[in-house]
Write a protein that holds these residues in place. Structure first.
Motif, PDB file in Angstrom:
ATOM      1  N   GLU A   1       0.836  -1.209   0.000  1.00 18.88           N
ATOM      2  CA  GLU A   1       0.000   0.000   0.000  1.00 18.88           C
ATOM      3  C   GLU A   1       0.868   1.256   0.000  1.00 18.88           C
ATOM      4  OE1 GLU A   1      -3.640   1.132  -0.911  1.00 18.88           O
ATOM      5  OE2 GLU A   1      -3.107  -0.938  -0.436  1.00 18.88           O
ATOM      6  N   LEU A   2       2.052   1.185   0.601  1.00 16.62           N
ATOM      7  CA  LEU A   2       2.963   2.330   0.564  1.00 16.62           C
ATOM      8  C   LEU A   2       3.308   2.707  -0.873  1.00 16.62           C
ATOM      9  CD1 LEU A   2       4.889   4.387   1.920  1.00 16.62           C
ATOM     10  CD2 LEU A   2       6.623   2.567   1.943  1.00 16.62           C
ATOM     11  N   ILE A   3       3.565   1.716  -1.707  1.00 14.05           N
ATOM     12  CA  ILE A   3       3.888   1.994  -3.107  1.00 14.05           C
ATOM     13  C   ILE A   3       2.690   2.607  -3.816  1.00 14.05           C
ATOM     14  CG2 ILE A   3       4.389   0.856  -5.314  1.00 14.05           C
ATOM     15  CD1 ILE A   3       6.367  -0.919  -3.780  1.00 14.05           C
ATOM     16  N   ASN A   4       1.486   2.104  -3.534  1.00 17.15           N
ATOM     17  CA  ASN A   4       0.280   2.717  -4.111  1.00 17.15           C
ATOM     18  C   ASN A   4       0.179   4.190  -3.721  1.00 17.15           C
ATOM     19  OD1 ASN A   4      -0.645   0.385  -5.388  1.00 17.15           O
ATOM     20  ND2 ASN A   4      -1.929  -0.244  -3.668  1.00 17.15           N
ATOM     21  N   PHE A   5       0.367   4.473  -2.439  1.00 18.98           N
ATOM     22  CA  PHE A   5       0.268   5.851  -1.966  1.00 18.98           C
ATOM     23  C   PHE A   5       1.366   6.721  -2.576  1.00 18.98           C
ATOM     24  CE2 PHE A   5      -2.895   4.387   0.876  1.00 18.98           C
ATOM     25  CZ  PHE A   5      -3.475   5.477   1.514  1.00 18.98           C
ATOM     26  N   HIS A   6       2.575   6.178  -2.666  1.00 22.96           N
ATOM     27  CA  HIS A   6       3.683   6.937  -3.248  1.00 22.96           C
ATOM     28  C   HIS A   6       3.383   7.336  -4.689  1.00 22.96           C
ATOM     29  CE1 HIS A   6       7.837   8.157  -4.015  1.00 22.96           C
ATOM     30  NE2 HIS A   6       7.769   7.456  -5.135  1.00 22.96           N
ATOM     31  N   CYS A   7       2.714   6.468  -5.421  1.00 23.15           N
ATOM     32  CA  CYS A   7       2.400   6.735  -6.829  1.00 23.15           C
ATOM     33  C   CYS A   7       1.342   7.819  -7.004  1.00 23.15           C
ATOM     34  CB  CYS A   7       1.949   5.451  -7.527  1.00 23.15           C
ATOM     35  SG  CYS A   7       3.296   4.274  -7.796  1.00 23.15           S
ATOM     36  N   VAL A   8       0.744   8.263  -5.897  1.00 23.70           N
ATOM     37  CA  VAL A   8      -0.265   9.328  -5.950  1.00 23.70           C
ATOM     38  C   VAL A   8       0.132  10.512  -5.075  1.00 23.70           C
ATOM     39  CG1 VAL A   8      -2.682   9.943  -5.540  1.00 23.70           C
ATOM     40  CG2 VAL A   8      -2.095   7.627  -6.338  1.00 23.70           C
ATOM     41  N   PHE A   9       0.525  10.245  -3.839  1.00 29.38           N
ATOM     42  CA  PHE A   9       0.661  11.295  -2.829  1.00 29.38           C
ATOM     43  C   PHE A   9       2.109  11.673  -2.526  1.00 29.38           C
ATOM     44  CE2 PHE A   9      -3.502   9.355  -1.912  1.00 29.38           C
ATOM     45  CZ  PHE A   9      -4.307  10.491  -1.893  1.00 29.38           C
ATOM     46  N   ASP A  10       3.036  11.379  -3.435  1.00 25.91           N
ATOM     47  CA  ASP A  10       4.440  11.682  -3.148  1.00 25.91           C
ATOM     48  C   ASP A  10       4.683  13.163  -2.881  1.00 25.91           C
ATOM     49  OD1 ASP A  10       3.937  12.378  -5.801  1.00 25.91           O
ATOM     50  OD2 ASP A  10       5.966  11.866  -6.476  1.00 25.91           O
ATOM     51  N   ALA A  11       3.907  14.034  -3.543  1.00 24.44           N
ATOM     52  CA  ALA A  11       4.115  15.482  -3.410  1.00 24.44           C
ATOM     53  C   ALA A  11       2.890  16.193  -2.848  1.00 24.44           C
ATOM     54  CB  ALA A  11       4.494  16.084  -4.760  1.00 24.44           C
ATOM     55  N   HIS A  12       2.047  15.449  -2.143  1.00 24.36           N
ATOM     56  CA  HIS A  12       0.836  16.048  -1.573  1.00 24.36           C
ATOM     57  C   HIS A  12       0.610  15.487  -0.173  1.00 24.36           C
ATOM     58  CE1 HIS A  12      -3.012  17.970  -1.301  1.00 24.36           C
ATOM     59  NE2 HIS A  12      -3.658  16.829  -1.200  1.00 24.36           N
ATOM     60  N   ASP A  13       0.605  16.350   0.814  1.00 26.31           N
ATOM     61  CA  ASP A  13       0.427  15.917   2.202  1.00 26.31           C
ATOM     62  C   ASP A  13      -1.046  15.700   2.530  1.00 26.31           C
ATOM     63  OD1 ASP A  13       3.111  15.911   2.924  1.00 26.31           O
ATOM     64  OD2 ASP A  13       3.098  18.062   3.335  1.00 26.31           O
ATOM     65  N   ILE A  14      -1.326  14.643   3.258  1.00 25.71           N
ATOM     66  CA  ILE A  14      -2.670  14.411   3.775  1.00 25.71           C
ATOM     67  C   ILE A  14      -2.547  14.180   5.274  1.00 25.71           C
ATOM     68  CG2 ILE A  14      -3.654  13.555   1.626  1.00 25.71           C
ATOM     69  CD1 ILE A  14      -3.190  10.732   2.543  1.00 25.71           C
ATOM     70  N   SER A  15      -3.527  14.660   6.028  1.00 27.97           N
ATOM     71  CA  SER A  15      -3.421  14.653   7.488  1.00 27.97           C
ATOM     72  C   SER A  15      -3.970  13.391   8.131  1.00 27.97           C
ATOM     73  CB  SER A  15      -4.149  15.874   8.072  1.00 27.97           C
ATOM     74  OG  SER A  15      -5.504  15.888   7.658  1.00 27.97           O
ATOM     75  N   LEU A  16      -4.884  12.694   7.442  1.00 25.05           N
ATOM     76  CA  LEU A  16      -5.502  11.500   8.032  1.00 25.05           C
ATOM     77  C   LEU A  16      -4.731  10.241   7.672  1.00 25.05           C
ATOM     78  CD1 LEU A  16      -9.250  12.331   7.261  1.00 25.05           C
ATOM     79  CD2 LEU A  16      -8.030  12.670   9.414  1.00 25.05           C
TER      80      LEU A  16
ATOM     81  N   ILE B   1      -7.787   8.730  -2.051  1.00 29.47           N
ATOM     82  CA  ILE B   1      -7.977   9.508  -3.281  1.00 29.47           C
ATOM     83  C   ILE B   1      -9.347  10.181  -3.281  1.00 29.47           C
ATOM     84  CG2 ILE B   1      -8.347   9.292  -5.771  1.00 29.47           C
ATOM     85  CD1 ILE B   1      -6.133   7.101  -5.724  1.00 29.47           C
ATOM     86  N   GLU B   2     -10.381   9.417  -2.921  1.00 31.81           N
ATOM     87  CA  GLU B   2     -11.732   9.989  -2.946  1.00 31.81           C
ATOM     88  C   GLU B   2     -11.882  11.120  -1.935  1.00 31.81           C
ATOM     89  OE1 GLU B   2     -16.470   8.772  -2.766  1.00 31.81           O
ATOM     90  OE2 GLU B   2     -14.939   7.189  -2.692  1.00 31.81           O
ATOM     91  N   VAL B   3     -11.409  10.906  -0.710  1.00 31.23           N
ATOM     92  CA  VAL B   3     -11.591  11.896   0.341  1.00 31.23           C
ATOM     93  C   VAL B   3     -10.693  13.119   0.142  1.00 31.23           C
ATOM     94  CG1 VAL B   3     -11.327  12.330   2.818  1.00 31.23           C
ATOM     95  CG2 VAL B   3     -12.354  10.187   2.030  1.00 31.23           C
TER      96      VAL B   3
END
Length: 296
Positions: free
Chosen positions: A25-40, A49-51
């Motif tokens: 799941e880390l790789i999935n998140f990296h492929c989307v959120f590498d340059a975008h911070d999320i707090s939750l 992605i949806e939220v």
């Protein structure tokens, strides 16, 4: 400003923000959120992605709005590059040469994209002979790389679907994302594979590249001490079989390469035939191997 080629957002930098995730799941998140911070703390990339993107698109839009006379052209170019084979001449198919050059100049100045130089040599005719017409027209073509996955995700899924999002048709957009996520994430995965290969051989990230010619494309290519390492990265829901190795070997034969190592990277593991293969030239990397990048 220059055309930055270095990878700023490493897998380890994503791990520092998402330590609660397993490596898959880390790789999935990296492929989307590498340059975008999320707090939750999410555990599923599609829920995140949806939220944090789809339902927040109005708040994120200004980040991708261009104060430029070419704002529409910039968006169109990025949408095309996010969905295509990344070849530089792609946007020349939708803009005049003059506009395309201006668009690229601005995108490079904004440091949204970088050039990945082709390793292909120009085709030369044998002495005393003339190249065939289709070969005379052929041009060696560089590729374009987004400087972060988040920007590529936006222009692959969000910008093209803004009209649906404006109508609050979030489910439609999420269906598109779910259906095409593995295809989208395959290049992000390839970049992580480059990172791991560079780590294994103790070289800088940018020493590992793709190799493409008019007829052949290889995901991973590294030349070190006059020896070559070639590889394939597969972000798919099924195991890699030996035919992937065989096809890679055939590509090398066409390019007259004799690799020192063949490196195969798989999201879903390998067939028993590959795992039993006794060939010191073949390196197999499962998802667990990427933990070296976050623990090292």
């Amino acid at each position: 400003m220059g055309q930055k080629g270095e990878q700023i957002h490493t897998l380890k930098s994503s791990y520092e923000r998402f330590k609660h995730l397993d490596i898959h799941e880390l790789i999935n998140f990296h492929c989307v959120f590498d340059a975008h911070d999320i707090s939750l703390n999410f555990y599923d990339v599609f829920e995140a992605i949806e939220v944090c993107i789809v339902r927040e698109f109005q708040n994120l839009k200004p980040k991708f709005s261009f104060d430029s006379p070419l704002k529409n052209e910039l968006s169109l170019a990025l949408m095309r590059l996010a969905k295509s084979d990344r070849k530089r001449f792609n946007i020349y198919k939708i803009f005049s040469q003059q506009v395309a050059k201006r668009v690229y100049k601005e995108l490079f100045e904004r440091e949204l994209i970088s050039v990945e130089k082709s390793l292909e040599k120009p085709i030369k005719a044998p002495k005393g002979q003339l190249l065939k017409k289709h070969l005379r027209r052929y041009q060696v073509e560089d590729k374009i790389r987004f400087n972060d996955n988040f920007t590529r995700f936006w222009f692959r899924f969000i910008e093209p679907n803004l009209s649906l999002l404006e109508e609050a048709k979030f489910d439609n957009v999420m269906r598109d994302i779910r259906a095409n996520f593995d295809d989208y994430a395959s290049f992000g995965f390839e970049l992580i594979c480059r990172e791991l290969l560079a780590h294994k051989f103790g070289v800088e990230f940018d020493r590992v590249s793709s190799l493409w010619t008019r007829e052949v494309e290889i995901d991973l290519f590294l030349k070190i001490n006059e020896q070559t390492v070639v590889g394939e990265a597969k972000f798919k829901e099924h195991k890699i079989c030996k035919n992937v190795l065989n096809l890679l070997a055939k590509k090398c034969n066409r390019l007259q390469l004799e690799p020192y190592k063949f490196a195969l990277f798989s999201k879903s593991g390998f067939s028993k035939e590959l795992e039993r293969l006794k060939d010191e030239r073949v390196m197999l990397f499962n998802m667990s191997d990427f933990e070296e990048l976050i623990n090292g």
